[in-house]
Design a protein around this motif. Structure first.
Motif, PDB file in Angstrom:
ATOM      1  N   LYS A  17       0.886  -1.174   0.000  1.00 31.35           N
ATOM      2  CA  LYS A  17       0.000   0.000   0.000  1.00 31.35           C
ATOM      3  C   LYS A  17       0.923   1.224   0.000  1.00 31.35           C
ATOM      4  N   PRO A  18       1.481   1.571  -1.176  1.00 31.65           N
ATOM      5  CA  PRO A  18       2.464   2.661  -1.234  1.00 31.65           C
ATOM      6  C   PRO A  18       1.924   3.998  -0.742  1.00 31.65           C
ATOM      7  N   GLU A  19       0.627   4.193  -0.841  1.00 33.87           N
ATOM      8  CA  GLU A  19       0.037   5.456  -0.384  1.00 33.87           C
ATOM      9  C   GLU A  19       0.162   5.632   1.130  1.00 33.87           C
ATOM     10  N   LYS A  20       0.384   4.521   1.845  1.00 30.24           N
ATOM     11  CA  LYS A  20       0.544   4.584   3.302  1.00 30.24           C
ATOM     12  C   LYS A  20       2.012   4.655   3.722  1.00 30.24           C
ATOM     13  N   MET A  21       2.910   4.630   2.743  1.00 26.97           N
ATOM     14  CA  MET A  21       4.338   4.643   3.049  1.00 26.97           C
ATOM     15  C   MET A  21       4.865   6.064   3.161  1.00 26.97           C
ATOM     16  N   GLU A  22       5.733   6.267   4.136  1.00 27.76           N
ATOM     17  CA  GLU A  22       6.429   7.534   4.281  1.00 27.76           C
ATOM     18  C   GLU A  22       7.694   7.489   3.434  1.00 27.76           C
ATOM     19  N   ARG A  23       8.082   8.633   2.915  1.00 28.86           N
ATOM     20  CA  ARG A  23       9.332   8.713   2.151  1.00 28.86           C
ATOM     21  C   ARG A  23      10.517   8.520   3.091  1.00 28.86           C
ATOM     22  N   GLU A  24      11.559   7.903   2.538  1.00 35.07           N
ATOM     23  CA  GLU A  24      12.823   7.718   3.255  1.00 35.07           C
ATOM     24  C   GLU A  24      12.692   6.845   4.505  1.00 35.07           C
ATOM     25  N   LYS A  25      11.734   5.936   4.501  1.00 31.45           N
ATOM     26  CA  LYS A  25      11.553   5.029   5.630  1.00 31.45           C
ATOM     27  C   LYS A  25      11.599   3.591   5.120  1.00 31.45           C
ATOM     28  N   LEU A  26      12.271   2.737   5.856  1.00 27.84           N
ATOM     29  CA  LEU A  26      12.420   1.337   5.487  1.00 27.84           C
ATOM     30  C   LEU A  26      11.293   0.515   6.103  1.00 27.84           C
ATOM     31  N   TYR A  27      10.638  -0.297   5.279  1.00 29.93           N
ATOM     32  CA  TYR A  27       9.574  -1.204   5.736  1.00 29.93           C
ATOM     33  C   TYR A  27      10.024  -2.634   5.464  1.00 29.93           C
ATOM     34  N   HIS A  28       9.516  -3.563   6.245  1.00 31.29           N
ATOM     35  CA  HIS A  28       9.920  -4.953   6.038  1.00 31.29           C
ATOM     36  C   HIS A  28       8.785  -5.918   6.356  1.00 31.29           C
ATOM     37  N   CYS A  29       8.921  -7.114   5.789  1.00 35.40           N
ATOM     38  CA  CYS A  29       8.037  -8.229   6.118  1.00 35.40           C
ATOM     39  C   CYS A  29       8.793  -9.515   5.796  1.00 35.40           C
ATOM     40  N   ILE A  30       8.267 -10.621   6.250  1.00 36.13           N
ATOM     41  CA  ILE A  30       8.872 -11.932   5.993  1.00 36.13           C
ATOM     42  C   ILE A  30       7.919 -12.716   5.105  1.00 36.13           C
ATOM     43  N   PHE A  31       8.466 -13.283   4.021  1.00 37.45           N
ATOM     44  CA  PHE A  31       7.673 -14.095   3.104  1.00 37.45           C
ATOM     45  C   PHE A  31       8.519 -15.276   2.643  1.00 37.45           C
ATOM     46  N   LYS A  32       8.035 -16.477   2.906  1.00 32.94           N
ATOM     47  CA  LYS A  32       8.711 -17.720   2.504  1.00 32.94           C
ATOM     48  C   LYS A  32      10.190 -17.737   2.881  1.00 32.94           C
TER      49      LYS A  32
END
Length: 84
Positions: A17-32
């Motif tokens: 959901k890029p519209e909820k992302m802040e600029r210059e901030k790192l996001y993460h998740c775990i998949f497989k």
């Protein structure tokens, strides 16, 4: 993850959901068994990184907040530079 967190995973992959992302901030998740890192730069370009290194993925899983994640990567990069 928090309900309004811009990344989520399901059987089909990572959902953004890029519209909820802040600029210059790192996001993460775990998949497989992989850590997926997404970064939205100052020009709204999304940058995606995939980490498969098992020990690093386990450390990422244990991060409770963004500050811990950033510190983990800072320390990891310092350690990598020492080996070169």
């Amino acid at each position: 993850m928090v309900e309004d967190y811009p990344l989520s995973v399901d059987d089909n992959g990572v959902n953004l959901k890029p519209e909820k992302m802040e600029r210059e901030k790192l996001y993460h998740c775990i998949f497989k068994k992989k850590a997926i890192l997404i970064f939205k730069d100052s020009q709204d370009v999304l940058n995606c990184y995939e980490i498969e290194q098992e020990d690093l993925v386990e450390k990422i899983k244990k991060c409770n907040n963004d500050d811990e994640l950033e510190l983990l990567f800072e320390n990891y990069m310092k350690g990598q530079n020492l080996k070169n």
